[in-house]
Scaffold this motif. Sequence first.
Motif, mmCIF file in Angstrom:
data_model
loop_
_atom_site.group_PDB
_atom_site.id
_atom_site.type_symbol
_atom_site.label_atom_id
_atom_site.label_comp_id
_atom_site.label_asym_id
_atom_site.label_seq_id
_atom_site.Cartn_x
_atom_site.Cartn_y
_atom_site.Cartn_z
ATOM 1 N N LEU A 102 0.787 -1.229 0.000
ATOM 2 C CA LEU A 102 0.000 0.000 0.000
ATOM 3 C C LEU A 102 0.824 1.285 0.000
ATOM 4 C CD1 LEU A 102 -3.093 -0.868 2.166
ATOM 5 C CD2 LEU A 102 -2.922 -0.655 -0.289
ATOM 6 N N PRO A 103 1.910 1.413 0.773
ATOM 7 C CA PRO A 103 2.636 2.696 0.735
ATOM 8 C C PRO A 103 3.138 3.071 -0.655
ATOM 9 C CG PRO A 103 3.281 1.452 2.660
ATOM 10 C CD PRO A 103 2.418 0.548 1.832
ATOM 11 N N SER A 104 3.707 2.129 -1.395
ATOM 12 C CA SER A 104 4.174 2.469 -2.737
ATOM 13 C C SER A 104 3.001 2.647 -3.693
ATOM 14 C CB SER A 104 5.136 1.407 -3.263
ATOM 15 O OG SER A 104 4.471 0.175 -3.420
ATOM 16 N N ALA A 105 1.913 1.911 -3.470
ATOM 17 C CA ALA A 105 0.728 2.076 -4.324
ATOM 18 C C ALA A 105 0.140 3.460 -4.152
ATOM 19 C CB ALA A 105 -0.310 1.009 -3.999
ATOM 20 N N LYS A 106 0.084 3.956 -2.909
ATOM 21 C CA LYS A 106 -0.427 5.311 -2.678
ATOM 22 C C LYS A 106 0.426 6.339 -3.408
ATOM 23 C CE LYS A 106 -1.755 4.216 1.985
ATOM 24 N NZ LYS A 106 -1.516 4.511 3.377
ATOM 25 N N PHE A 107 1.740 6.179 -3.319
ATOM 26 C CA PHE A 107 2.638 7.130 -3.971
ATOM 27 C C PHE A 107 2.408 7.160 -5.474
ATOM 28 C CE2 PHE A 107 6.591 7.638 -6.351
ATOM 29 C CZ PHE A 107 6.867 8.955 -6.059
ATOM 30 N N TRP A 108 2.392 5.990 -6.108
ATOM 31 C CA TRP A 108 2.254 5.948 -7.565
ATOM 32 C C TRP A 108 0.870 6.371 -8.013
ATOM 33 C CZ3 TRP A 108 6.248 6.380 -10.370
ATOM 34 C CH2 TRP A 108 7.461 5.848 -9.953
ATOM 35 N N LEU A 109 -0.157 6.034 -7.251
ATOM 36 C CA LEU A 109 -1.507 6.456 -7.621
ATOM 37 C C LEU A 109 -1.665 7.967 -7.552
ATOM 38 C CD1 LEU A 109 -3.719 3.699 -5.974
ATOM 39 C CD2 LEU A 109 -3.406 4.138 -8.420
ATOM 40 N N VAL A 110 -1.120 8.578 -6.513
ATOM 41 C CA VAL A 110 -1.211 10.033 -6.400
ATOM 42 C C VAL A 110 -0.360 10.703 -7.471
ATOM 43 C CG1 VAL A 110 -0.652 12.001 -4.916
ATOM 44 C CG2 VAL A 110 -1.824 10.029 -3.966
ATOM 45 N N ALA A 111 0.832 10.178 -7.722
ATOM 46 C CA ALA A 111 1.712 10.782 -8.730
ATOM 47 C C ALA A 111 1.102 10.713 -10.120
ATOM 48 C CB ALA A 111 3.074 10.088 -8.716
ATOM 49 N N LEU A 112 0.589 9.565 -10.492
ATOM 50 C CA LEU A 112 -0.015 9.427 -11.822
ATOM 51 C C LEU A 112 -1.343 10.167 -11.926
ATOM 52 C CD1 LEU A 112 0.798 5.702 -12.606
ATOM 53 C CD2 LEU A 112 1.896 7.747 -13.526
ATOM 54 N N SER A 113 -2.107 10.178 -10.844
ATOM 55 C CA SER A 113 -3.383 10.892 -10.896
ATOM 56 C C SER A 113 -3.176 12.399 -10.994
ATOM 57 C CB SER A 113 -4.239 10.545 -9.677
ATOM 58 O OG SER A 113 -3.655 11.065 -8.508
ATOM 59 N N HIS A 114 -2.089 12.903 -10.423
ATOM 60 C CA HIS A 114 -1.802 14.345 -10.540
ATOM 61 C C HIS A 114 -1.601 14.725 -12.000
ATOM 62 C CE1 HIS A 114 -0.255 18.285 -9.593
ATOM 63 N NE2 HIS A 114 0.869 18.009 -10.206
ATOM 64 N N LEU A 115 -0.823 13.947 -12.716
ATOM 65 C CA LEU A 115 -0.587 14.248 -14.125
ATOM 66 C C LEU A 115 -1.842 14.019 -14.966
ATOM 67 C CD1 LEU A 115 2.957 12.698 -14.535
ATOM 68 C CD2 LEU A 115 2.356 15.102 -14.233
ATOM 69 N N THR A 116 -2.579 12.961 -14.657
ATOM 70 C CA THR A 116 -3.803 12.687 -15.404
ATOM 71 C C THR A 116 -4.859 13.759 -15.159
ATOM 72 O OG1 THR A 116 -3.333 10.335 -15.204
ATOM 73 C CG2 THR A 116 -5.575 10.952 -15.829
ATOM 74 N N LEU A 117 -5.018 14.163 -13.907
ATOM 75 C CA LEU A 117 -5.982 15.217 -13.587
ATOM 76 C C LEU A 117 -5.587 16.546 -14.223
ATOM 77 C CD1 LEU A 117 -6.775 14.452 -9.861
ATOM 78 C CD2 LEU A 117 -8.388 14.431 -11.751
ATOM 79 N N THR A 118 -4.302 16.849 -14.224
ATOM 80 C CA THR A 118 -3.835 18.080 -14.858
ATOM 81 C C THR A 118 -4.177 18.085 -16.331
ATOM 82 O OG1 THR A 118 -2.045 18.336 -13.271
ATOM 83 C CG2 THR A 118 -1.797 19.459 -15.381
ATOM 84 N N TRP A 119 -3.893 16.989 -17.024
ATOM 85 C CA TRP A 119 -4.201 16.910 -18.446
ATOM 86 C C TRP A 119 -5.707 17.020 -18.679
ATOM 87 C CZ3 TRP A 119 -7.239 13.304 -20.950
ATOM 88 C CH2 TRP A 119 -7.271 13.431 -22.335
ATOM 89 N N TRP A 120 -6.500 16.261 -17.928
ATOM 90 C CA TRP A 120 -7.951 16.227 -18.145
ATOM 91 C C TRP A 120 -8.596 17.582 -17.841
ATOM 92 C CZ3 TRP A 120 -12.273 16.494 -14.867
ATOM 93 C CH2 TRP A 120 -13.477 16.167 -15.482
ATOM 94 N N ILE A 121 -8.217 18.221 -16.751
ATOM 95 C CA ILE A 121 -8.803 19.521 -16.393
ATOM 96 C C ILE A 121 -8.429 20.572 -17.423
ATOM 97 C CG2 ILE A 121 -8.667 21.386 -14.689
ATOM 98 C CD1 ILE A 121 -8.609 19.176 -12.531
ATOM 99 N N THR A 122 -7.178 20.581 -17.863
ATOM 100 C CA THR A 122 -6.763 21.557 -18.879
ATOM 101 C C THR A 122 -7.503 21.333 -20.185
ATOM 102 O OG1 THR A 122 -4.567 21.612 -17.881
ATOM 103 C CG2 THR A 122 -4.775 22.517 -20.085
#
Length: 144
Positions: A102-122
Amino acid sequence: MIEGMLDIFGTRLTLAFAAIALLYLLWSTAPIWWSMQRVFRRDDIKQRGTFVFTVVALSYGATILLGVLLVALLGLPSLVLQPAHLAWSWVTVPGTWLLLCLPSAKFWLVALSHLTLTWWITHTLAAHWQMLRARMLPASRGLT
């Protein structure tokens, strides 16, 4: 300062630290530079500063919200499944191996979701910016 780091860590490790710092800088400022490149690439977007500010605020807010939800949801099994004796937990509780990931999964999920959310919102905001701007104009005219 750099000479001191080179003496302590060596060239390869110092360059690795610099590369990690550069990647983190690019990742953390992605809403800013992604929305700015979108604004300068398209001529039909008016009020460019407002567009960039809106994208940045929505991206960081959505990332924080998703991060809090992920930490809460992924932390829930550790409260429910984790026994009092962690040394025997891999034997007694099925699925406890997931808690170790879970600790590494949280890190990668937040990191990838940040980039995905940035692209989608823009992308979404740029597609609807003219309509949103038209709805904002009557309200702003009444204030002046």
